[in-house]
Structures are given as C-alpha cells and as structure tokens.
Design an enzyme around this catalytic site. Structure first.
Site, short mmCIF file in Angstrom:
data_model
loop_
_atom_site.label_atom_id
_atom_site.label_comp_id
_atom_site.label_asym_id
_atom_site.label_seq_id
_atom_site.Cartn_x
_atom_site.Cartn_y
_atom_site.Cartn_z
N GLU A 85 40.54 35.14 37.70
CA GLU A 85 40.33 35.92 36.46
C GLU A 85 41.37 37.04 36.33
OE1 GLU A 85 36.27 37.19 35.76
OE2 GLU A 85 36.94 38.75 34.38
N LYS A 279 27.79 41.28 37.72
CA LYS A 279 28.85 40.26 37.72
C LYS A 279 30.20 40.95 37.95
CE LYS A 279 32.06 37.42 35.80
NZ LYS A 279 33.47 37.74 35.58
N ASP A 295 31.74 32.75 52.94
CA ASP A 295 31.02 31.87 52.04
C ASP A 295 30.51 32.68 50.83
OD1 ASP A 295 29.05 30.37 50.79
OD2 ASP A 295 28.20 29.59 52.65
N HIS A 392 41.89 44.18 29.18
CA HIS A 392 41.61 42.79 29.47
C HIS A 392 42.59 41.86 28.74
CE1 HIS A 392 38.62 40.35 31.44
NE2 HIS A 392 38.73 39.48 30.46
C1 MEV Z 1 34.19 40.80 33.39
O1 MEV Z 1 34.57 39.80 34.32
C2 MEV Z 1 33.29 41.82 34.05
C3 MEV Z 1 32.71 42.89 33.12
O2 MEV Z 1 32.01 42.28 32.05
C4 MEV Z 1 31.79 43.74 33.97
C5 MEV Z 1 30.97 44.74 33.17
O3 MEV Z 1 30.67 44.52 31.99
O4 MEV Z 1 30.58 45.75 33.79
C6 MEV Z 1 33.81 43.71 32.52
#
Ligand code: MEV
Length: 439
Positions: A85, A279, A295, A392
C-alpha cells in the site's frame, strides 16, 4: 470453464504451469512469460522459495521499504516494512521523525506468556476428573520432557497446566489450558508438540485410572492446538510531550492535541471507526511482521480479538491530555519470534533482522508495536488536519501513472503539475490524456 485435476501436487513445476495456462488462459505464451518473469535467476534461491509452500508456480513480490529515524527507548532504528500500500512507509517515516524530535517512543514488554489447549470431551463426574487431573499433573511435564528440555535450558518451557470446565457452554467439554514461555521463538511448533503429548498422556492415564467407570475412562480428545489469542503476551508503546511542542506550521499544539484526543475517543466508542482506526495500526504492524518473517495472520487474529476485550470492538490506542502533557499509547498482544520458522531461512528476513540489530523476540515486540503506533499517529494527524487524501493521493499518483504506462518524461511533467492541482484519479487520467493528445 474450470476443470478438476487429480495428482496435481505430483506434477513437476513446469507441468503444473502447463496445466494452469492451458486451463485458464487464452494467451498461454503470455501467461507463461509473466509467471516466469518473476522467477529468480539464482536457482538455489528460487528452490528455497519454491519449497516454502506447496504447488509453487512463481514468486509474488511485495516491495520492501524502510522507515528510518525511529527512536525507541533512546536507541535509533531503521524499520523494514514489506507492504503493497502506497503512503504507509512515508507515513511511518514522517511520524518517526516527528517523535524523534520530541523524545521518541517509549516501550515496555508487559508479559510474554503464550497459551494452548487440549480440547476434550469427558462424560462423567467433574470432581472425579479434577482428582484424576491433579494426580497425573506431574506426568504431563515428565512425559513432555524430551520436547521441553532444550527450551528449559534456555529458561523457557511449560509454565502451568490447568483443567477448565466449559460444560456450561458446551456439553461434556473440558480443556487443558496450558501456559508457555517460548523465549525468542514464536513457539507454535513447540507448543503444539507439547499439547499433542499432553493429549496422549491424558488419554492413556484415563484408560488406566482405577477411579473412573468404563465410560469415564474414554476421554475423547477433539484437538490440541495453540491459541493465537495471547492477551498475556503484551507490549506497550507510548509517545508523550508537552502540548506546546505539538505546534506545527499553521497548527496550534493545544488545538491539535484536543482534536487528536477526540478522534481517538470516537474510535473508542464507535465500532465503524474503530475497525478503520485499528486497520491503520495494522498497516504498520503487518508490514514489519512480514518483513521479519513472522505470521501476520496470527498477529491480526490475536490483535483484533484483543480489541474486543471490553465486550465491544474498540480502539487499540488511547490518548489524553493531562497537566498540559499529551500522551498517546497502545497495549497490544504480539506473539513474535526472532528464531525458527522463516527467520533463519529467508535471506531478506535475515537482512531485516540484522538491520534491527538482531532483536530478541521481546525487542521485536517493542519495535512492531511502535510501527503500529506511529502509523496510527500519522493517520490521525492527517485525518484531523489536512484530510487523508492529500498525502494519500500524492503517493498514489505513481500507481496511476504506472497503470497508464507513463514514460519518465510524462511522470516528471505530471508530478510537477499535481504539486499545485487537486489530485483525483480522474484528474490524473485527463491530464495524461491531455498531455498525450498535445504530443
Ligand atoms: C488506510 O490504509 C488507513 C487509514 O484509513 C487509517 C485510519 O483511518 O485511521 C488511513
């Protein structure tokens, strides 16, 4: 149309590829070329990779990036990250630099206990089972000696074995709930071998136990397996500084800290947000876990289970402002290894561990937790200030340009152009089309 095949695993690699390309692809030459393009020229290295798994037909590359300037307990690290990513490594590097100038990350391993179970059925009286268990408990240790002696020499081994009744939730269901210390090994093989030996001891001793009826003697072992839920293999990572020190270009430190704390509180009470928030933490964690040959599925499963420990899925990280000091921290379970498994086999994993100064499993727990916290900090910082898309999309620009097979000249022109223009997927596509139609 799909076809089934028997004996696939016995075919040679090239026969496997022939079957795959003839079955699934119209352009068989092209499919074969792409698969082979990813083979390594070094035959020994390729064979090593072929043998990691079964039915290997090629390699699937992930980029390995590095994030420098991580100051952890006053020691500097460059952290290797394997991830597909875009913007994750950049975010980690930015957060590392930000906190390096503010005292760095502080970490502590809270506990290192791992858990495994023999899940079994017993049809009889619990008190009798308990008396039986207490009488044979030393045998679990003595009969597993050949498995545990090396680990014990190094200071690890079986910590405890408990009998637990689960019959209120499931008829006749009991467990041996065993605790282990596996030192620098992730310990899956060690734990599972011990558990399978416990299961044998349990069954054999039950058959010979005079206090049991014929029915009670027939203990039925359902399975013996470690748990990837490791709430007692816990590490803490933290950053803190005076609120004033958070003042950045156009951003007041106090306002930033307050909004940041608010964003964390939302993730603490709102599951929809908590999942995305966590995430983001896993973006950092998985990348280092993968780069160091651990792992990541086990880590993911354990960490997410831990996120529900209050009864509802919630944020793994927390933040507060107290007496003018901002603190941001996280406690997470991480069962990691720096010996055994891929760590001694995969040349890039060996390199990654060397880059991290050959960490012990405890040190690696701290580094990985920091990578998660840094990633979370970077995401929340963007989200609560500029918004996530600005950074991003900038990182994503190259992916879009590559999709359109942009030349180096086109890449240079368009990167410059988007320094001053809002970057969206469609804007990049039109810009490429424009550029090409004008040439
Ligand atoms: C993107 O891979 C992860 C985010 O969505 C985490 C978040 O919203 O805190 C930017």
């Amino acid at each position: 149309m799909s076809k089934s095949i028997s004996g696939f695993s016995k075919l040679s690699k090239s026969k496997k590829i022939d079957w795959i390309v003839n079955t699934y692809f119209s352009n068989t030459d092209d499919a074969k070329r792409i698969l082979k393009q990813y083979w390594n020229n070094d035959e020994k290295l390729q064979q090593l990779h072929d043998e990691f798994i079964e039915n290997t037909i090629t390699n699937y590359y992930l980029p390995l990036g590095v994030a420098p300037n991580f100051l952890i307990n006053n020691k500097l690290y460059t952290i290797p990250m394997a991830i597909e990513e875009s913007s994750v490594v950049a975010a980690a590097s930015k957060a590392a630099k930000f906190w390096m100038d503010r005292g760095g990350f502080k970490t502590k391993v809270i506990s290192t206990t791992k858990i495994g179970h023999v899940h079994f059925l017993f049809r009889g009286n619990f008190d009798k089972l308990k008396t039986f268990f207490d009488s044979i408990k030393p045998k679990f240790y003595s009969e597993a000696k050949s498995i545990t002696q090396n680990m014990e020499k190094r200071g690890g081994g079986i910590l405890d074995i408990e009998l637990r009744s689960k019959t209120e939730e499931l008829n006749n269901y009991y467990q041996l709930h065993a605790k282990f210390e596996t030192l620098d090994a992730m310990g899956a093989n060690f734990i599972n071998s011990c558990l399978e030996q416990f299961a044998k001891t349990l069954k054999t001793e039950a058959l010979n136990y005079e206090g049991f009826t014929q029915d009670e003697k027939q203990i039925e072992v359902v399975m013996s397996i470690l748990s990837n839920y490791v709430p007692d293999c816990l590490v803490r990572a933290e950053v803190s500084c005076k609120v004033d020190e958070l003042t950045q270009k156009n951003i007041d430190g106090k306002a930033f800290a307050e909004k940041f704390v608010q964003a964390v509180k939302i993730a603490e009470i709102e599951t929809y947000r908590a999942v995305t928030h966590n995430k983001g933490i896993m973006n950092g964690i998985d990348a280092v876990v993968l780069a160091t040959g651990n792992d990541f599925r086990a880590i993911e499963a354990g960490v997410h289970a831990y996120a529900t420990k209050s009864g509802a899925y919630s944020s793994l990280s927390h933040a507060k402002i107290e007496n003018g000091v901002f603190s941001f921290w996280m406690e997470i379970p991480l069962a990691l290894g720096t010996v055994g498994g891929l760590t001694g086999l995969h040349p890039l994993v060996k390199l990654a561990l060397e880059m991290l100064h050959h960490p012990s499993a405890k040190e690696l727990m701290q580094i990985v937790a920091v990578a998660g916290l840094a990633q979370n900090f970077a995401a929340l910082r963007s989200l609560t200030t500029t918004g996530i898309q600005q950074g991003h999309m900038k990182m994503h620009l190259m992916n879009i340009l590559n999709q359109f097979e942009a030349t180096e000249t086109e890449k240079n022109i368009l990167s410059k152009q988007f320094e001053n223009q809002t970057l969206t997927h469609s804007a990049v596509v039109s810009a490429i089309e424009n550029l090409r139609s004008n040439n």
